[in-house]
Scaffold this motif. Sequence first.
Motif, short mmCIF file in Angstrom:
data_model
loop_
_atom_site.label_atom_id
_atom_site.label_comp_id
_atom_site.label_asym_id
_atom_site.label_seq_id
_atom_site.Cartn_x
_atom_site.Cartn_y
_atom_site.Cartn_z
N ALA A 1 31.35 -12.09 -2.65
CA ALA A 1 32.97 -11.86 -3.04
C ALA A 1 33.57 -12.43 -4.07
CB ALA A 1 33.90 -12.43 -1.89
N ASN B 1 31.91 -10.48 -7.55
CA ASN B 1 32.66 -8.60 -7.59
C ASN B 1 33.83 -9.75 -8.21
OD1 ASN B 1 30.00 -7.94 -7.75
ND2 ASN B 1 30.57 -7.02 -5.53
N LEU B 2 34.66 -10.31 -7.45
CA LEU B 2 36.18 -10.48 -7.45
C LEU B 2 36.28 -10.40 -9.20
CD1 LEU B 2 39.01 -10.91 -6.64
CD2 LEU B 2 38.74 -12.63 -5.93
N THR C 1 40.22 -5.15 -4.90
CA THR C 1 40.02 -6.35 -5.33
C THR C 1 40.71 -7.30 -3.70
OG1 THR C 1 40.39 -5.81 -7.88
CG2 THR C 1 41.56 -7.91 -6.76
N ALA D 1 38.75 -8.48 -1.18
CA ALA D 1 38.09 -9.37 -2.47
C ALA D 1 38.87 -10.51 -1.32
CB ALA D 1 37.32 -9.42 -3.14
N ILE E 1 26.90 -10.30 -0.07
CA ILE E 1 27.87 -9.65 0.78
C ILE E 1 26.51 -8.93 1.88
CG2 ILE E 1 29.10 -8.01 1.36
CD1 ILE E 1 29.67 -8.34 -1.77
#
Length: 183
Positions: A121, A124-125, A88, A91, A159
């Motif tokens: 990013a 997924n964050l 986390t 990212a 990504i």
Amino acid sequence: MTEAEQTGRPTEAAAGGEAGPRGRRRIAVLLVVAALAYLLDLGSKLLVVAHLEHHDPIRVIGTWLQLEVIRNRGAAFGIGEAMTIVFTVIATAVIVAIARIARKLYSLPWAVALGLLLGGALGNLTDRLFRSPGGFEGGVVDFIAPAHFAVFNLADSAIVCGGILIVILSFRGLDPDGTVHND
């Protein structure tokens, strides 16, 4: 010596062929690409969680490619599942770095590459922040399952594509500010 080499500024051709306030146009491209990557990732995850989670995998191409929902708290191949907070933070650092680079962004290819990285990013964050168990430790929804490979999602694809494009641009000597150097 070219105009770009003499002035240290990108020429119109090096910066994508357009005159005028090139910086703003490139930031807009970055933001549009990031938004598209993010929305495609988010939409696909919402669909697969709603329709595929807790079901048997769906075969797309025999056993070579399936759709199978998993929650990944680690990185690629499930590595580092106990380090969700670290991923986390990474990212978040990537997002901050892209925001800093964007201030000097005159190159269209770099805007696309950074937009892909930013959108991926952010995708997924979002999972790490808002999916169960939440609070920086959420599991990322992965669902594209090729045979003998890691299960991944569209954010991961963005990504990787952005990273590959950055490597190509770097080898070709194109900088984010649009200048070209021959080292």
